[in-house]
Design a protein around this motif. Structure first.
Motif, short mmCIF file in Angstrom:
data_model
loop_
_atom_site.label_atom_id
_atom_site.label_comp_id
_atom_site.label_asym_id
_atom_site.label_seq_id
_atom_site.Cartn_x
_atom_site.Cartn_y
_atom_site.Cartn_z
N GLY A 650 0.79 -1.23 0.00
CA GLY A 650 0.00 0.00 0.00
C GLY A 650 0.82 1.28 0.00
O GLY A 650 0.25 2.37 0.00
N LYS A 651 2.12 1.17 -0.03
CA LYS A 651 3.00 2.35 0.01
C LYS A 651 3.54 2.61 -1.38
O LYS A 651 4.25 1.79 -1.96
N THR A 652 3.21 3.77 -1.93
CA THR A 652 3.63 4.11 -3.29
C THR A 652 4.76 5.13 -3.33
O THR A 652 5.54 5.17 -4.27
N ARG A 653 4.86 5.99 -2.31
CA ARG A 653 5.94 6.97 -2.25
C ARG A 653 6.13 7.42 -0.82
O ARG A 653 5.25 7.25 0.03
N ALA A 654 7.27 8.01 -0.56
CA ALA A 654 7.56 8.58 0.75
C ALA A 654 7.62 10.09 0.64
O ALA A 654 7.77 10.66 -0.45
N THR A 655 7.49 10.75 1.79
CA THR A 655 7.56 12.21 1.87
C THR A 655 8.58 12.59 2.93
O THR A 655 8.54 12.07 4.05
N ILE A 656 9.51 13.48 2.58
CA ILE A 656 10.56 13.89 3.50
C ILE A 656 10.54 15.40 3.67
O ILE A 656 10.58 16.15 2.68
N TYR A 657 10.45 15.84 4.92
CA TYR A 657 10.57 17.26 5.26
C TYR A 657 11.93 17.46 5.93
O TYR A 657 12.29 16.74 6.86
N ASP A 658 12.67 18.46 5.46
CA ASP A 658 14.02 18.70 5.96
C ASP A 658 14.12 20.16 6.40
O ASP A 658 13.84 21.07 5.61
#
Length: 714
Positions: A650-658
């Motif tokens: 169910g995971k298609t992409r990740a999101t990263i906040y820096d």
């Protein structure tokens, strides 16, 4: 409702705040319903007997049948002669071991043997672990007499209780007892329940003042398993069908399960390593399956050696206990029970010696040992290594950690096969260490970069990257400028930051400046907005700055506000999201529980980490990451990104906040020093951005800062 089905959790049953023998049957009304809905049971008591497990059998069965674990801490049962021996100066651990052996070899009644068989079965199934506690003080040994119970259900709900009963028939049934109960989901109870859980974890890890907690002697465990086997128990606990196994684990050989097939790039990596005569380094992006690749390779080596009627010793070295536990689980998939080499040598040393002896006699084809770096480097394990005279294969996980001069000299020269695993085998500012590792293990046999892993092989998830430029506040900037000015003087005097000793004056200043940037208050405000935007999402990780913010130039340790406390107060308190800290101080068993709850996607929404979750911990469901602070060491941010890019259902992409702290716009400062800082900071940001799906968007965010410091060529 059938209370034994372990389906609806604690909230589906009636649990009162107190049970007392004058009005309640404590076992029938409290223990059994509670345990029937539990997946873990932790108990610290003054006295414990096997008969109590029989009394609670239906509840214990539910825990075991659901794959749960039981932990029990109790006082040792000592005779007057035992106590006198300890008074005379005999080693109390040896006296306790002797006492336990005596109790289990004496003529025992059928009922007692049945009770011991239950314990032996649970130990063989790795569902029960026992430890012994005694009081340190003016007398040689004192009895531990506290009573704590900790139970959790499959939804993560916690029930903690304390009271007068011991884990004995007398305590549970015959005596007049009372129990105070705290339910984790009830206002007012939750804090008390968590405190009792923390108390138990402190006991289990032998971290409680004035108490010593030791592992149950290995020889006594073996006797318990032997009793279970002698009485023919394959199902002493109702509904349990698992057979009692060899106490030293499976004696089979390494063989991948039929359900697990290597991907093509894993085959390519394995073949490349074998072509280098079983020596070399796999430089593969975090999350691409280095562990499984190594085990496929080890299975090939074991097969070759076994065909020649020679056993194989497979030694796996990993930096952290959590990684050791993960390796042990993976090795078990390949058909062998590995020995975990960490914590007390009293636990693992006799097992290791027996398995090696069995291998030399031809009774065991493979011996697998998984050690932490610390235990690997210890004198006792090094002595074992030096005496291994059968084929040895060494696998180093996160191999860069073994590149220091101290570790390099301990690497076994008698290892015929050597395999190093790391996404970043190059040691930061340590060319000598990097060269030493490659000389020992062999050159890079196969390399798999992150871009190829994401977009060509689809081994990792793609990701979007959102850099947040956060200006320092005036008081932060003033302190930052003061530190930077002192650093500038040292640099102009000829000192270099490339190989600076972290304990030197320059190193202390660099650490202090990094702490100012990492703890910038503006990051908390920016984080609040981003988390609020994602408040309905699961699987979120927040990486906090280490330690605390420094208050002034003399504050080398950092005694100001801890960022992790601020984040937990905001996310778990103000925002009302279910969050938990995950740090180096988190007990090992609690870490495993937190990862399980987090991965469930219906309980723990956010993990707030500090000095953890960098190397190797497998949490593929994690898909949103907030990086409040990262060192300029590329290894750290590469590892953190890797935690978020593993594939999961169910995971298609990740999101990263820096979050990147910058000086306030227009404020004059030593441009050369400041530009050098931004070069390092933006090198990390650029590394994240260039492989993201939204690279052009990040370019626009970074353009002003790049123009300000003339870094458009980055």
């Amino acid at each position: 409702m059938d209370r034994g089905k372990n389906s609806d959790g604690f909230r589906s049953i009636e649990i009162e705040s107190r049970y007392r023998s004058d009005s309640k049957r404590v076992v029938a009304d409290f223990y059994i319903p509670l345990l029937c809905n539990a997946v873990s049971y932790s108990r610290a008591v003054g006295y414990f007997t096997s008969a109590s497990l029989q009394l609670l059998a239906s509840g214990i069965d539910s825990i075991v049948g659901g794959g749960g674990r039981i932990r029990i801490i109790a006082s040792p049962h000592l005779s007057p002669d035992d106590v006198e021996d300890i008074t005379r100066g005999y080693d109390r651990r040896l006296v306790i071991e002797r006492s336990l052996q005596r109790e289990m070899t004496n003529e025992l009644s059928s009922d007692l043997l049945d009770g011991l068989s239950v314990i032996g079965t649970l130990i063989a199934q790795k569902r029960l672990d026992l430890k012994l506690a005694f009081v340190d003080g003016q007398f040689p040994i004192g009895l531990y007499h506290e009573k704590i119970g900790i139970v959790r259900d499959r939804f993560g709900d916690l029930v903690a209780f304390t009271g007068s009963s011991n884990e004995t028939i007398g305590g549970l049934v015959n005596n007049f007892e009372s129990v105070e109960v705290y339910r984790g989901w009830i206002p007012g109870d939750g804090t008390r329940a968590l405190r009792l859980e923390a108390d138990f974890d402190g006991l289990w890890n032998n971290e409680t003042e004035n108490l010593t907690v030791v592992d149950f002697p290995a020889v006594a465990k073996e006797r318990l398993v032997e009793i279970a086997r002698e009485r023919g128990v394959s199902a002493l606990i109702a509904g349990t069908t698992a057979e009692v196994t060899d106490p030293d684990g499976s004696a089979g050989t390494l063989r991948p399960p039929a359900s697990l097939q290597p991907r093509q790039y894993q085959k390519d990596a394995m073949v490349a390593w074998l072509r280098q005569r079983g020596r070399g380094t796999l430089k593969m992006a975090t999350g691409t399956g280095k562990t499984k690749t190594a085990l496929f390779a080890a299975a090939q080596v074991a097969n070759v050696e076994n065909q020649k009627e020679r056993p194989l010793v497979l030694l796996i070295v990993a930096p952290l206990q959590a990684l050791v536990d993960q390796w042990i689980d993976d090795v078990q998939l390949f058909g062998v029970d590995a020995v975990g080499v960490y914590e007390s040598s009293n636990t693992w040393l006799p097992v290791v010696e027996r398995r090696l002896a069995s291998a030399r006699l031809g009774r065991r084809q493979v011996v697998v040992l998984v050690a932490t770096n610390a235990s690997f480097s210890g004198a006792k394990f090094q002595s074992i290594l030096s005496r291994i005279d059968i084929p040895l294969m060494l696998v180093a996980d996160e191999a860069h950690n073994l590149g220091s001069a101290t570790y390099r000299k301990l690497l076994p020269e008698n290892a015929a096969y050597r395999l190093a695993l790391s996404a970043t085998p190059e040691r930061w500012f340590d060319d000598e260490g990097t060269e030493g590792l490659l000389d020992y293990f062999g050159p890079v046999a196969y390399e798999l970069g992150i871009e190829k892993a994401i977009y060509e092989l689809k081994a990792l998830c793609p990701y979007v990257y959102h850099p947040r430029l956060v200006e320092l506040r005036p008081e932060e900037y003033s302190f930052y400028a003061e530190i930077t000015t002192k650093i500038g003087r040292m640099l102009r005097a000829g000192q270099s930051t490339d190989s600076v000793d972290t304990s030197s004056p320059l190193g202390a200043l660099l650490r202090k400046r990094s702490a100012v940037l990492g703890h910038a208050l503006g990051k908390i405000e920016a984080l609040h907005q981003d988390v609020d935007d994602m408040r309905n999402e699961w699987f979120q990780l927040i990486y906090c700055a280490e330690g605390s913010s420094p208050r002034d130039m003399d504050d080398d340790e950092g005694t100001g506000q801890r960022q992790i406390s601020e984040v937990m107060s905001m996310v778990g308190g103000e925002m009302g999201l279910h969050a938990h800290t995950y740090t180096s101080e988190t007990p090992r068993r609690l870490r495993a529980e937190l990862i399980e709850r987090f991965s469930g996607g219906d309980d723990l929404r956010v993990l707030v980490a500090m000095r953890c979750l960098d190397e190797g911990v497998d949490i593929p469901d994690a898909k949103i990451g907030y990086l409040l602070a990262s060192s300029t060491n590329p290894r750290q941010f590469i590892q953190r990104r890797g935690r978020l890019l593993r594939r999961a259902e169910g995971k298609t992409r990740a999101t990263i906040y820096d979050y990147i702290a910058t000086p306030p716009a227009g404020t004059p400062i030593d441009f050369t020093v400041e530009r050098n800082l931004m070069v390092r900071e933006l090198a990390r940001v650029n590394e994240f951005a260039k492989i993201s799906e939204n690279y052009h968007e990040t370019l626009e965010v970074l353009r002003p800062i790049k123009m300000q410091y003339r870094l458009m060529d980055l």
